[in-house]
Write a protein that holds these residues in place. Structure first.
Motif, PDB file in Angstrom:
ATOM      1  N   LEU A  34      59.435  32.532  33.802  1.00 15.32           N
ATOM      2  CA  LEU A  34      59.066  31.120  33.861  1.00 15.32           C
ATOM      3  C   LEU A  34      58.577  30.807  35.270  1.00 15.32           C
ATOM      4  CD1 LEU A  34      59.127  28.397  32.258  1.00 15.32           C
ATOM      5  CD2 LEU A  34      61.348  27.985  33.328  1.00 15.32           C
ATOM      6  N   LEU A  35      57.393  30.219  35.370  1.00 16.81           N
ATOM      7  CA  LEU A  35      56.804  29.900  36.669  1.00 16.81           C
ATOM      8  C   LEU A  35      57.148  28.475  37.084  1.00 16.81           C
ATOM      9  CD1 LEU A  35      53.255  31.460  36.179  1.00 16.81           C
ATOM     10  CD2 LEU A  35      55.242  32.498  37.290  1.00 16.81           C
ATOM     11  N   THR A  36      57.170  28.258  38.395  1.00 13.81           N
ATOM     12  CA  THR A  36      57.439  26.920  38.916  1.00 13.81           C
ATOM     13  C   THR A  36      56.418  25.917  38.392  1.00 13.81           C
ATOM     14  OG1 THR A  36      58.346  27.899  40.930  1.00 13.81           O
ATOM     15  CG2 THR A  36      57.766  25.580  41.021  1.00 13.81           C
ATOM     16  N   THR A  37      55.147  26.315  38.393  1.00 14.89           N
ATOM     17  CA  THR A  37      54.094  25.419  37.905  1.00 14.89           C
ATOM     18  C   THR A  37      54.266  25.135  36.417  1.00 14.89           C
ATOM     19  OG1 THR A  37      52.695  27.387  37.655  1.00 14.89           O
ATOM     20  CG2 THR A  37      52.374  26.048  39.631  1.00 14.89           C
ATOM     21  N   GLU A  38      54.680  26.150  35.666  1.00 10.80           N
ATOM     22  CA  GLU A  38      54.874  25.971  34.221  1.00 10.80           C
ATOM     23  C   GLU A  38      55.983  24.968  33.933  1.00 10.80           C
ATOM     24  OE1 GLU A  38      55.822  28.788  30.312  1.00 10.80           O
ATOM     25  OE2 GLU A  38      56.096  29.565  32.342  1.00 10.80           O
ATOM     26  N   LEU A  39      57.089  25.078  34.665  1.00  8.91           N
ATOM     27  CA  LEU A  39      58.179  24.126  34.473  1.00  8.91           C
ATOM     28  C   LEU A  39      57.742  22.721  34.883  1.00  8.91           C
ATOM     29  CD1 LEU A  39      61.061  23.592  33.641  1.00  8.91           C
ATOM     30  CD2 LEU A  39      61.820  24.308  35.925  1.00  8.91           C
ATOM     31  N   GLU A  40      56.899  22.623  35.900  1.00  8.95           N
ATOM     32  CA  GLU A  40      56.376  21.311  36.307  1.00  8.95           C
ATOM     33  C   GLU A  40      55.556  20.687  35.187  1.00  8.95           C
ATOM     34  OE1 GLU A  40      53.355  19.298  39.601  1.00  8.95           O
ATOM     35  OE2 GLU A  40      54.315  21.215  40.059  1.00  8.95           O
ATOM     36  N   TRP A  41      54.733  21.490  34.485  1.00  4.88           N
ATOM     37  CA  TRP A  41      53.944  20.952  33.375  1.00  4.88           C
ATOM     38  C   TRP A  41      54.871  20.407  32.292  1.00  4.88           C
ATOM     39  CZ3 TRP A  41      51.250  26.349  33.159  1.00  4.88           C
ATOM     40  CH2 TRP A  41      50.470  26.501  34.295  1.00  4.88           C
ATOM     41  N   MET A  42      55.942  21.134  32.007  1.00  5.52           N
ATOM     42  CA  MET A  42      56.901  20.672  30.995  1.00  5.52           C
ATOM     43  C   MET A  42      57.562  19.371  31.423  1.00  5.52           C
ATOM     44  SD  MET A  42      58.790  24.248  30.008  1.00  5.52           S
ATOM     45  CE  MET A  42      57.896  25.654  29.327  1.00  5.52           C
ATOM     46  N   LEU A  43      57.896  19.292  32.709  1.00  2.00           N
ATOM     47  CA  LEU A  43      58.579  18.101  33.210  1.00  2.00           C
ATOM     48  C   LEU A  43      57.657  16.889  33.241  1.00  2.00           C
ATOM     49  CD1 LEU A  43      60.623  19.750  36.099  1.00  2.00           C
ATOM     50  CD2 LEU A  43      61.541  18.812  33.973  1.00  2.00           C
ATOM     51  N   VAL A  44      56.353  17.120  33.449  1.00  2.00           N
ATOM     52  CA  VAL A  44      55.389  16.016  33.390  1.00  2.00           C
ATOM     53  C   VAL A  44      55.457  15.346  32.023  1.00  2.00           C
ATOM     54  CG1 VAL A  44      52.929  15.446  33.296  1.00  2.00           C
ATOM     55  CG2 VAL A  44      53.791  16.874  35.147  1.00  2.00           C
ATOM     56  N   GLY A  45      55.403  16.164  30.963  1.00  2.00           N
ATOM     57  CA  GLY A  45      55.493  15.607  29.616  1.00  2.00           C
ATOM     58  C   GLY A  45      56.810  14.906  29.371  1.00  2.00           C
ATOM     59  N   GLU A  46      57.900  15.490  29.855  1.00  2.00           N
ATOM     60  CA  GLU A  46      59.222  14.893  29.667  1.00  2.00           C
ATOM     61  C   GLU A  46      59.329  13.534  30.346  1.00  2.00           C
ATOM     62  OE1 GLU A  46      63.166  17.208  29.889  1.00  2.00           O
ATOM     63  OE2 GLU A  46      63.020  16.243  31.857  1.00  2.00           O
ATOM     64  N   LYS A  47      58.875  13.439  31.589  1.00  2.99           N
ATOM     65  CA  LYS A  47      58.995  12.175  32.322  1.00  2.99           C
ATOM     66  C   LYS A  47      58.067  11.104  31.756  1.00  2.99           C
ATOM     67  CE  LYS A  47      61.468  11.718  35.070  1.00  2.99           C
ATOM     68  NZ  LYS A  47      62.906  11.428  34.967  1.00  2.99           N
ATOM     69  N   LEU A  48      56.880  11.489  31.292  1.00  3.56           N
ATOM     70  CA  LEU A  48      55.981  10.511  30.681  1.00  3.56           C
ATOM     71  C   LEU A  48      56.584   9.962  29.389  1.00  3.56           C
ATOM     72  CD1 LEU A  48      52.457  12.121  31.222  1.00  3.56           C
ATOM     73  CD2 LEU A  48      53.485  10.234  32.478  1.00  3.56           C
ATOM     74  N   ASN A  49      57.259  10.803  28.637  1.00  2.00           N
ATOM     75  CA  ASN A  49      57.914  10.337  27.405  1.00  2.00           C
ATOM     76  C   ASN A  49      59.142   9.475  27.690  1.00  2.00           C
ATOM     77  OD1 ASN A  49      56.232  11.376  25.353  1.00  2.00           O
ATOM     78  ND2 ASN A  49      57.090  13.413  25.614  1.00  2.00           N
ATOM     79  N   GLU A  50      59.636   9.498  28.926  1.00  2.00           N
ATOM     80  CA  GLU A  50      60.728   8.608  29.322  1.00  2.00           C
ATOM     81  C   GLU A  50      60.209   7.243  29.764  1.00  2.00           C
ATOM     82  OE1 GLU A  50      63.135  10.503  32.251  1.00  2.00           O
ATOM     83  OE2 GLU A  50      63.822  12.093  30.905  1.00  2.00           O
ATOM     84  N   GLY A  51      58.876   7.091  29.781  1.00  2.59           N
ATOM     85  CA  GLY A  51      58.296   5.795  30.101  1.00  2.59           C
ATOM     86  C   GLY A  51      57.778   5.641  31.506  1.00  2.59           C
ATOM     87  N   LEU A  52      57.825   6.714  32.321  1.00  2.41           N
ATOM     88  CA  LEU A  52      57.316   6.620  33.686  1.00  2.41           C
ATOM     89  C   LEU A  52      55.788   6.703  33.686  1.00  2.41           C
ATOM     90  CD1 LEU A  52      60.352   7.309  34.233  1.00  2.41           C
ATOM     91  CD2 LEU A  52      59.564   8.521  36.275  1.00  2.41           C
ATOM     92  N   SER A  53      55.179   6.106  34.678  1.00  2.00           N
ATOM     93  CA  SER A  53      53.715   6.085  34.797  1.00  2.00           C
ATOM     94  C   SER A  53      53.235   7.289  35.590  1.00  2.00           C
ATOM     95  CB  SER A  53      53.254   4.796  35.489  1.00  2.00           C
ATOM     96  OG  SER A  53      53.662   3.664  34.756  1.00  2.00           O
ATOM     97  N   LEU A  54      52.138   7.885  35.132  1.00  5.72           N
ATOM     98  CA  LEU A  54      51.560   9.031  35.815  1.00  5.72           C
ATOM     99  C   LEU A  54      51.051   8.633  37.196  1.00  5.72           C
ATOM    100  CD1 LEU A  54      50.822  12.046  35.429  1.00  5.72           C
ATOM    101  CD2 LEU A  54      48.597  11.277  34.560  1.00  5.72           C
ATOM    102  N   TYR A  55      51.365   9.459  38.196  1.00  8.64           N
ATOM    103  CA  TYR A  55      50.970   9.319  39.598  1.00  8.64           C
ATOM    104  C   TYR A  55      51.707   8.215  40.339  1.00  8.64           C
ATOM    105  CZ  TYR A  55      47.163  12.100  37.689  1.00  8.64           C
ATOM    106  OH  TYR A  55      46.445  13.058  37.013  1.00  8.64           O
ATOM    107  N   SER A  56      52.297   7.256  39.637  1.00  9.33           N
ATOM    108  CA  SER A  56      53.111   6.226  40.275  1.00  9.33           C
ATOM    109  C   SER A  56      54.587   6.558  40.098  1.00  9.33           C
ATOM    110  CB  SER A  56      52.801   4.852  39.698  1.00  9.33           C
ATOM    111  OG  SER A  56      53.667   3.871  40.211  1.00  9.33           O
ATOM    112  N   GLY A  57      55.013   6.649  38.843  1.00 10.53           N
ATOM    113  CA  GLY A  57      56.391   7.028  38.572  1.00 10.53           C
ATOM    114  C   GLY A  57      56.607   8.520  38.628  1.00 10.53           C
TER     115      GLY A  57
END
Length: 468
Positions: A34-57
Motif C-alpha cells: 500500500l502506497l502513501t499516495t494510494e491511501l491518500e486517494w482513499m482518504l480523499v473519498g472518505e472525507k468528502l463523503n463525511e461532508g468536508l469541502s475539497l481544498y477547503s476542508g
C-alpha cells in the motif's frame, strides 16, 4: 504469441483479457504494498463523503474529477484496496482496446493487428504502481481520445475541421483528473501547427476548449465560496509539485530502460520502411513529440515515480510493436517478445516484493510504514503529522489535514496567528481522539492553544489522547 496477435478478430480481445488477468493474478488479495499516495486517494473519498469541502476542508492536491471519482469509490467499496486495483485493471483493459482502435483505425502500421495492444497491456504492468487506481490512470483515457482526435485532423485531406476543438476539450478534462496533463495543450498546438493547415481561429478554438472545463469547474467552486482554495491549493500550487530523488531516478531507470531501448530500435525500423505514406510518417513524428511531452509532465508531477510517466506508454507500445512487426525473421521476434514479457514481469514482481533485498525495491520511500500504535488505537478518529500515514488504514481520519506538504504550512508556523486559527478551527470541527505526532510539532501548537492542550493527555511519547 506475435503470430496469434497479427490476426484481427474478437478472439484477440478475449486473449488480452486473459493476459490482463494473468498479469494481475499474483497480486490479488491485498498482495501489493500500500502506497502513501494510494491511501491518500482513499482518504480523499472518505472525507468528502463525511461532508468536508475539497481544498477547503480537505487539504490535498488530487484533481477535482479524481476526487469525485474517489468519493464514488469510497461510497461503494470503502477503503478496499482490492476493489481499487480491480477498477484500475478494468480501466487498463478499456485503454488497451481503445489504443488498438486508434492504431488500426488510423492505419499507423502497415497491417491491422492487436500487437500494439499486447505491448500496451504489458507496459501498463511494468511497475507495480501502474496497478493502482491513480489520477494519471484516470486521466490517460482522455489523453488517448485527444491523441486520436489530433491524428484524425492530420489524416483529413480537406483541411482541419472545426471539430479540432475536441483536442483541447479532452486535454482540459484530463487536466481536471491530473494537473500535469495540461502540458499536452502545448503538444496539441505544436503538432497541429506543424502537420495541419490550422488557422488562427481554429487554434483559439483549441485553447478555449481546453480552458472551458477548467473554467466551469472554477465556477462550481466559486458559487460554493471555495474559489480561492481551488486556485491556491490545486490549480496554481506548483511549489510542492516536484520532488526529485536519487531513488526516484533509480526506479525510473529500472522500469523504463528496456522499453525505451526497444522503442528506439522500433523508431529506426519504422522510419527506414519505404511503405509508409506521408500521413503515417507525420503520425509517427506526432507520437515521438507526444513521448517528449510525457517526460515534461513527469517533472511537474508530485512524485518522481514510474507510474507518473504513464503518458509515455502509447509512444513506447507503438514503436515496440513496430519493431516486432517489421522484424523479418520468423522465430527471433517470438523469442524476443516472450523474453521482453518475462523481464517486465520480473521487474514488476520483484520491484514489489523484497525477494532480493530492500535495495531492489521500487518506490521504497513511498510505501506505507507499519505504525506501532495503529492496532492499539484502531477504529478511532486519529490525526497523524508527517508523510507516512499507515495508521489511517485501520482508523478514521480526523480533521482535513490530509496532505502534509500543505498541512505543514500551518503546523510548522506555531507562532503565526493565522496558522493557529486554522488549526483550532479544523480541530474544533472534527476533534481527533488520538494524535500521532511524528513531526514533533504538537508541543508548540498546544502551548499556543491552551484550550486544545486542556483536552489532551500524552500517555506515550509523541502520542496525544483526547481526555474522556
Amino acid at each position: 504469441m506475435l503470430t496469434f496477435f497479427r490476426i484481427n478478430s474478437i478472439f484477440q480481445v478475449i486473449t488480452l483479457l486473459v493476459i490482463l488477468f494473468l498479469l494481475r493474478f499474483p497480486y490479488m488479495g491485498n498482495a501489493l504494498p500500500l502506497l502513501t499516495t494510494e491511501l491518500e486517494w482513499m482518504l480523499v473519498g472518505e472525507k468528502l463523503n463525511e461532508g468536508l469541502s475539497l481544498y477547503s476542508g480537505v487539504l490535498t492536491q488530487v484533481g477535482p474529477l479524481s476526487a469525485f471519482f474517489y468519493r464514488m469509490m469510497d461510497l461503494w467499496f470503502g477503503k478496499n484496496q482490492f476493489m481499487y486495483e480491480t477498477v484500475a485493471a478494468i480501466l487498463v483493459l478499456i485503454q488497451t482496446l481503445y489504443f488498438v482502435f486508434i492504431v488500426n483505425r488510423r492505419n499507423l502500421l502497415t497491417e491491422k493487428n492487436y500487437i500494439p495492444g499486447l505491448f500496451y497491456l504489458i507496459l501498463m504492468s511494468c511497475s507495480f504502481d501502474f496497478l493502482k487506481l491513480s489520477p494519471i490512470l484516470l486521466s490517460q483515457i482522455f489523453m488517448l481520445i485527444a491523441l486520436n482526435v489530433a491524428l484524425r485532423q492530420i489524416e483529413k485531406r480537406d483541411g482541419v475541421g472545426d471539430d479540432v476543438f475536441e483536442t483541447g476539450l479532452f486535454i482540459g478534462i484530463a487536466t481536471l483528473f491530473y494537473l500535469p496533463s495540461f502540458v499536452f495543450i502545448f503538444w496539441a498546438i505544436l503538432v497541429l501547427f506543424l502537420y495541419t493547415g490550422i488557422n488562427i481561429r481554429q487554434m483559439f478554438m483549441v485553447i478555449l476548449a481546453f480552458l472551458l472545463p477548467i473554467f466551469f469547474t472554477y465556477l462550481f467552486f466559486y458559487f460554493n465560496n471555495l474559489a480561492d482554495d481551488f486556485l491556491h491549493i490545486w490549480l496554481f500550487n506548483f511549489a510542492n509539485a516536484f520532488s526529485l530523488t536519487l531513488l526516484g531516478i533509480r526506479d525510473i531507470i529500472i522500469t523504463y530502460s528496456l522499453p525505451v531501448a526497444l522503442s528506439i530500435l522500433g523508431i529506426i525500423r519504422i522510419f527506414r520502411m519505404p511503405r509508409y505514406n506521408n500521413f503515417q510518417n507525420r503520425a509517427h513524428q506526432l507520437l515521438i513529440i507526444f513521448g517528449i511531452f510525457s517526460f515534461i509532465s513527469l517533472f511537474l508531477s508530485q512524485n518522481f515515480a514510474p507510474a507518473n510517466l504513464m503518458f509515455l506508454v502509447p509512444f513506447l507500445a507503438f514503436f515496440i510493436a513496430g519493431f516486432f512487426v517489421h522484424y523479418k525473421k520468423t522465430f527471433a521476434p517470438e523469442v524476443l517478445s516472450l523474453a521482453f514479457f518475462v523481464v517486465i514481469l520480473f521487474i514488476t514482481y520483484f520491484g514489489a516484493k523484497p525477494s532480493f533485498g530492500p535495495k531492489l525495491l521500487v518506490l521504497e520511500k513511498n510505501r506505507i510504514e507499519e505504525e506501532p500504535f495503529s492496532d492499539k488505537y484502531a477504529n478511532k478518529r486519529i490525526f497523524v503529522t508527517g508523510e507516512h500515514i499507515y495508521a489511517y488504514k485501520n482508523a478514521k481520519m480526523a480533521t482535513g489535514y490530509l496532505s502534509w506538504k500543505l498541512a505543514k504550512n500551518d503546523f510548522k508556523n506555531p507562532n503565526n496567528y493565522l496558522s493557529l486559527v486554522n488549526i483550532y478551527a479544523n480541530f474544533k470541527k472534527d476533534m481527533p481522539e488520538v494524535i500521532f505526532d511524528k513531526e514533533r510539532v504538537m508541543p508548540k501548537i498546544l502551548k499556543n492553544i491552551p484550550e486544545l492542550a486542556d483536552k489532551y493527555t500524552s500517555p506515550e511519547k509523541n502520542v496525544y489522547v483526547l481526555k474522556k
